[in-house]
Scaffold this motif. Structure first.
Motif, PDB file in Angstrom:
ATOM      1  N   THR A 116      37.748   3.803  41.184  1.00 53.08           N
ATOM      2  CA  THR A 116      39.129   4.173  41.441  1.00 53.08           C
ATOM      3  C   THR A 116      39.579   5.134  40.339  1.00 53.08           C
ATOM      4  O   THR A 116      38.773   5.567  39.505  1.00 53.08           O
ATOM      5  N   ARG A 117      40.860   5.418  40.294  1.00 50.93           N
ATOM      6  CA  ARG A 117      41.366   6.291  39.226  1.00 50.93           C
ATOM      7  C   ARG A 117      41.309   5.586  37.877  1.00 50.93           C
ATOM      8  O   ARG A 117      41.320   6.227  36.829  1.00 50.93           O
ATOM      9  N   ARG A 118      41.241   4.250  37.885  1.00 49.35           N
ATOM     10  CA  ARG A 118      41.317   3.493  36.637  1.00 49.35           C
ATOM     11  C   ARG A 118      40.017   2.774  36.262  1.00 49.35           C
ATOM     12  O   ARG A 118      39.780   2.507  35.090  1.00 49.35           O
ATOM     13  N   GLU A 119      39.196   2.438  37.253  1.00 52.88           N
ATOM     14  CA  GLU A 119      37.971   1.698  36.977  1.00 52.88           C
ATOM     15  C   GLU A 119      36.781   2.395  37.606  1.00 52.88           C
ATOM     16  O   GLU A 119      36.845   2.820  38.763  1.00 52.88           O
ATOM     17  N   TYR A 174      35.088  10.425  34.794  1.00 53.23           N
ATOM     18  CA  TYR A 174      35.664  10.361  36.130  1.00 53.23           C
ATOM     19  C   TYR A 174      34.823  11.184  37.101  1.00 53.23           C
ATOM     20  O   TYR A 174      34.810  12.398  37.062  1.00 53.23           O
TER      21      TYR A 174
END
Length: 306
Positions: free
Chosen positions: A144-147, A177
């Motif tokens: 995801t954007r965070r993990e 990312y």
């Protein structure tokens, strides 16, 4: 280049299934793509090494593909060999004692997530609903954007053509990312993921919540490759930038910007790679004109599709 010589040298000589003119529309989540000149499903490490050795000696281009969930193949196909990992790369096992999951690169990421959950191991819930194989997820550091999955990699078994097998610690690899610091020709064969002990009910509840959110915010019923562009730095993600340009529902031929999620392009049943590329160019150019943001593709291209 002698694809014919490579085909003759490999057919029946290694533990691999060798075919010609395999339609890639059958092997991508987009259901788009012309034929690969040759397909090699390699079932063992020795077969994989031999296939690459022969292809290299015959100057045949090759690429390793998982489930094709992040791949756009040209309508003309790929004038080389697509390599798929088979039997010996399809194992998965959880260790409750060590709080790890070890799996081959060909295992679907969904199966890895479920194996961890059944062993009451937490740390992979974020990957619930992400398509593709474990090897593909690691190669692009999916998440995801965070993990990201790279945060969970304890060690990897990698084949580097011309060098051989290597075991790499996750801490030795740079993760970012949607990219990782493995070499451009490195092939992930196996990964051990470091997790933590958790409560099965809490893990299941979190996974169900995440999957429900994906079902409500992403187009699940039509072929796509997931997110088309990477999220740029800044407060607005790619989907919001595209949506702000009024492009939800924009279509060329059978390819359409999803009305549910503006960073997805769906195949309405008749899309070609050329249609998808035309929609992508419009999305990119409109966003750049409006905001100055230069969106970068997350989808990978094979053949002349670029």
């Amino acid at each position: 280049m002698s694809l014919y010589n490579a085909y003759l040298a490999l057919s029946g000589a290694v533990d691999a299934d060798i075919t010609r003119d395999e339609r890639m529309s059958h092997r991508t989540s987009y259901r788009i793509g012309g034929p690969a000149a040759m397909l090699a499903v390699c079932h063992t490490i020795s077969a994989l090494q031999r296939v690459i050795e022969v292809l290299t000696s015959q100057d045949v281009d090759w690429v390793v593909v998982g489930k094709g969930s992040n791949l756009l193949v040209a309508d003309e196909g790929f004038d080389g060999c697509v390599i798929v990992l088979g039997r010996d790369f399809s194992h998965v096992e959880a260790s409750s004692e060590a709080a790890t999951v070890c799996a081959g690169a060909a295992v679907p990421l969904s199966k890895v997530v479920q194996t961890a959950a059944k062993a009451s191991l937490t740390g992979l819930e974020f990957a619930c609903g992400i398509p593709g194989t474990l090897g593909g997820a690691i190669s692009m550091d999916a998440g995801t954007r965070r993990e990201w999955i790279g945060h969970r990699v304890e060690s990897l078994v990698v084949l580097r053509p011309g060098t051989g097998l290597m075991r790499r610690l996750g801490s030795e690899v740079e993760w970012g990312y949607r990219w990782c610091g493995l070499g451009p020709s490195d092939i992930v064969l196996e990964a051990t993921l470091a997790l933590a002990h958790g409560e099965r009910a809490a893990i299941d509840a979190q996974m169900e919540a995440l999957f429900s959110r994906r079902r409500s915010t992403q187009p699940m019923g039509k072929p796509s490759c997931g997110s088309v562009f990477r999220n740029p730095a800044g407060a607005k993600g790619a989907a919001r930038l595209v949506e702000d340009c009024g492009l939800k529902g924009y279509a060329v031929g059978g390819a359409q910007v999803s009305k549910v999620h503006a960073n997805f392009i769906v195949n309405n049943g008749s899309a070609t790679a050329a249609d998808v590329l035309a929609v992508m160019r419009t999305m990119h150019d409109r966003v750049r004109e409006a905001t100055g943001v230069d969106l970068q593709p997350e989808v990978k291209f094979l053949g002349s599709a670029s």
